[in-house]
Design an enzyme around this catalytic site. Structure first.
Site, PDB file in Angstrom:
ATOM      1  N   SER A   1      36.132 -37.561  -8.681  1.00 14.07           N
ATOM      2  CA  SER A   1      35.834 -36.536  -7.690  1.00 14.07           C
ATOM      3  C   SER A   1      35.045 -35.398  -8.341  1.00 14.07           C
ATOM      4  O   SER A   1      33.980 -35.623  -8.908  1.00 14.07           O
ATOM      5  CB  SER A   1      37.147 -36.071  -7.051  1.00 14.07           C
ATOM      6  OG  SER A   1      36.908 -35.262  -5.923  1.00 14.07           O
TER       7      SER A   1
ATOM      8  N   HIS B   1      33.319 -39.721  -4.631  1.00 18.51           N
ATOM      9  CA  HIS B   1      33.630 -39.909  -3.214  1.00 18.51           C
ATOM     10  C   HIS B   1      33.214 -38.658  -2.450  1.00 18.51           C
ATOM     11  O   HIS B   1      32.780 -37.676  -3.041  1.00 18.51           O
ATOM     12  CB  HIS B   1      35.110 -40.251  -2.985  1.00 18.51           C
ATOM     13  CG  HIS B   1      36.075 -39.180  -3.387  1.00 18.51           C
ATOM     14  ND1 HIS B   1      37.435 -39.344  -3.305  1.00 18.51           N
ATOM     15  CD2 HIS B   1      35.901 -37.919  -3.877  1.00 18.51           C
ATOM     16  CE1 HIS B   1      38.041 -38.250  -3.722  1.00 18.51           C
ATOM     17  NE2 HIS B   1      37.130 -37.368  -4.072  1.00 18.51           N
TER      18      HIS B   1
END
Length: 199
Positions: A99, A124
């Site tokens: 992330s 993501h």
């Protein structure tokens, strides 16, 4: 739960000097990001970067990352500081960069972004949740979509991948090995041994 921080003892001309391990690493221009990213962690990382810039604005800073990600605003504060300061920031993934951790890994100076061979990198789209009145939910939904578009645009610039591909790849959790991250353009090299400094 309290966390034990190892101490390092060094001999100096004035006798012994004890450092916590992070302060000792800082002497070698190493910052270790080894937790989820929140405002407190971001402030510590930023303060260390600013300190190291003041110490020597022409010498690289080494940011080691083992992080599951965290707050977008906190991560972007670190990202902006990395771009703002004069020294190049070399990034090294040890373990996991997921992330916002992966975003910061990719944001290192070109040619100076590394991962150890068994590292895992995951990108993501931003996650968020809100509750309240319908209008408030709509405001938050628009904001998170704008954040997603901005993060995708930056990742596209960093990796050289088309924006459409970044949008597809970040639509769900996209895990990569260190070698796959190199092929994707998130890092420049997979390293197994640290090179000895030239004498």
């Amino acid at each position: 739960m309290s966390v034990l921080v190892p101490m390092v003892v060094e001999q100096t001309s004035r006798g012994e000097r004890a450092y916590d391990i992070y302060s000792r690493l800082l002497k070698d221009r190493i910052i270790f990001l080894g937790s989820a990213i929140d405002d407190h962690v971001a402030n510590l990382v930023i303060a260390q970067m600013l300190f190291l810039e003041a110490e020597d604005p022409d010498k690289d800073i080494h940011l080691y990352i083992n992080s599951p990600g965290g707050s977008i605003s906190a991560g972007m504060a670190i990202f902006d500081t990395m771009q703002y300061i004069r020294p190049d920031v070399s990034t090294i993934c040890v373990g996991l960069a997921a992330s916002m951790g992966a975003f910061l890994l990719a944001a290192g100076a070109k040619g100076k972004r590394f991962a150890l061979p068994n590292s895992e990198i995951m990108i993501h789209q931003p996650m968020g949740g809100t509750q309240g009145q319908a209008v408030d939910i709509e405001i938050h939904a628009k904001r998170i979509l704008a954040i997603r578009d901005n993060l995708n645009r930056i990742l596209s610039e960093i990796t050289g991948k088309p924006l459409e591909q970044i949008a597809r790849d970040t639509d769900r959790d996209h895990f990569m090995t260190a070698r796959e991250a190199r092929e994707y353009g998130l890092i420049d090299e997979v390293i197994t041994k640290r090179e000895l400094p030239a004498k």
